[in-house]
Design a protein around this motif. Structure first.
Motif, PDB file in Angstrom:
ATOM      1  N   LEU A 124       0.849  -1.187   0.000  1.00  0.00           N
ATOM      2  CA  LEU A 124       0.000   0.000   0.000  1.00  0.00           C
ATOM      3  C   LEU A 124       0.884   1.236   0.000  1.00  0.00           C
ATOM      4  N   THR A 125       0.618   2.136  -0.947  1.00  0.00           N
ATOM      5  CA  THR A 125       1.438   3.314  -1.163  1.00  0.00           C
ATOM      6  C   THR A 125       0.540   4.511  -1.429  1.00  0.00           C
ATOM      7  N   ALA A 126       1.067   5.700  -1.190  1.00  0.00           N
ATOM      8  CA  ALA A 126       0.343   6.940  -1.488  1.00  0.00           C
ATOM      9  C   ALA A 126       1.131   7.713  -2.535  1.00  0.00           C
ATOM     10  N   GLY A 127       0.434   8.574  -3.244  1.00  0.00           N
ATOM     11  CA  GLY A 127       1.086   9.392  -4.251  1.00  0.00           C
ATOM     12  C   GLY A 127       0.146  10.411  -4.834  1.00  0.00           C
TER      13      GLY A 127
ATOM     14  N   GLU B 257       4.882   8.871  -3.153  1.00  0.00           N
ATOM     15  CA  GLU B 257       5.516   9.674  -2.106  1.00  0.00           C
ATOM     16  C   GLU B 257       6.922   9.163  -1.807  1.00  0.00           C
ATOM     17  N   VAL B 258       7.102   7.858  -1.939  1.00  0.00           N
ATOM     18  CA  VAL B 258       8.404   7.252  -1.682  1.00  0.00           C
ATOM     19  C   VAL B 258       8.897   6.618  -2.973  1.00  0.00           C
ATOM     20  N   GLY B 259      10.134   6.897  -3.328  1.00  0.00           N
ATOM     21  CA  GLY B 259      10.687   6.359  -4.569  1.00  0.00           C
ATOM     22  C   GLY B 259      10.720   7.430  -5.627  1.00  0.00           C
ATOM     23  N   ASP B 260      11.506   7.175  -6.668  1.00  0.00           N
ATOM     24  CA  ASP B 260      11.653   8.204  -7.694  1.00  0.00           C
ATOM     25  C   ASP B 260      11.123   7.784  -9.057  1.00  0.00           C
TER      26      ASP B 260
END
Length: 141
Positions: A4-7, A24-27
């Motif tokens: 689960l991730t947000a963006g 939000e995390v990672g490029d």
């Protein structure tokens, strides 16, 4: 394994049915497809906050079960819900005129709180809230 991730939606082409999310995390941008959207696809606009499950697809990171995260807090209930309101305010409007004023105020609150709701959605939510309020005796029938 999906995480689960947000963006934030970078772009989404409603006609073609795909776009990209900046997590939000990672490029690395994450691919999004209309088949993986939880809400109506027209609601996903550039800059929309989303939550999704991050997976590795054949061509790189892919989002699934993508849902909008609504940021508006201006019309949320106080902590503890209606019980947190003063007793006089919790009693609600008792006359038909007060109920009409409440209906108007509720409509305005819905319009202000989530700008992605359609007119039909606002009416359905408003009618359901009014039914609940009438059933509890908070407003006149």
């Amino acid at each position: 394994m999906a995480v689960l991730t947000a963006g934030k939606v970078l772009r989404f082409d409603e006609v073609r049915g795909y776009g990209f999310i900046a997590p939000e995390v990672g490029d690395e941008d994450v691919f999004m497809h209309a088949n993986d959207l939880v809400d109506e696809k027209y609601l996903y606009q550039e800059g929309s906050q989303v939550e999704f499950f991050l997976e590795m697809g054949e061509k790189g990171p892919k989002a699934s079960n993508i849902r909008l995260v609504h940021q508006s807090t201006s019309h949320q209930l106080p902590r503890g819900g209606l019980a947190a309101r003063p007793a006089a305010a919790a009693a609600g409007p008792r006359t038909t005129a007060e109920a009409d004023a409440f209906r108007q105020e509720l409509t305005e609150a819905l319009l202000d709180s989530v700008d992605s709701l359609t007119g039909d959605q606002i009416k359905r939510v408003r009618d359901r809230v009014l039914d609940l309020a009438q059933a509890r005796g908070w407003i006149a029938s």
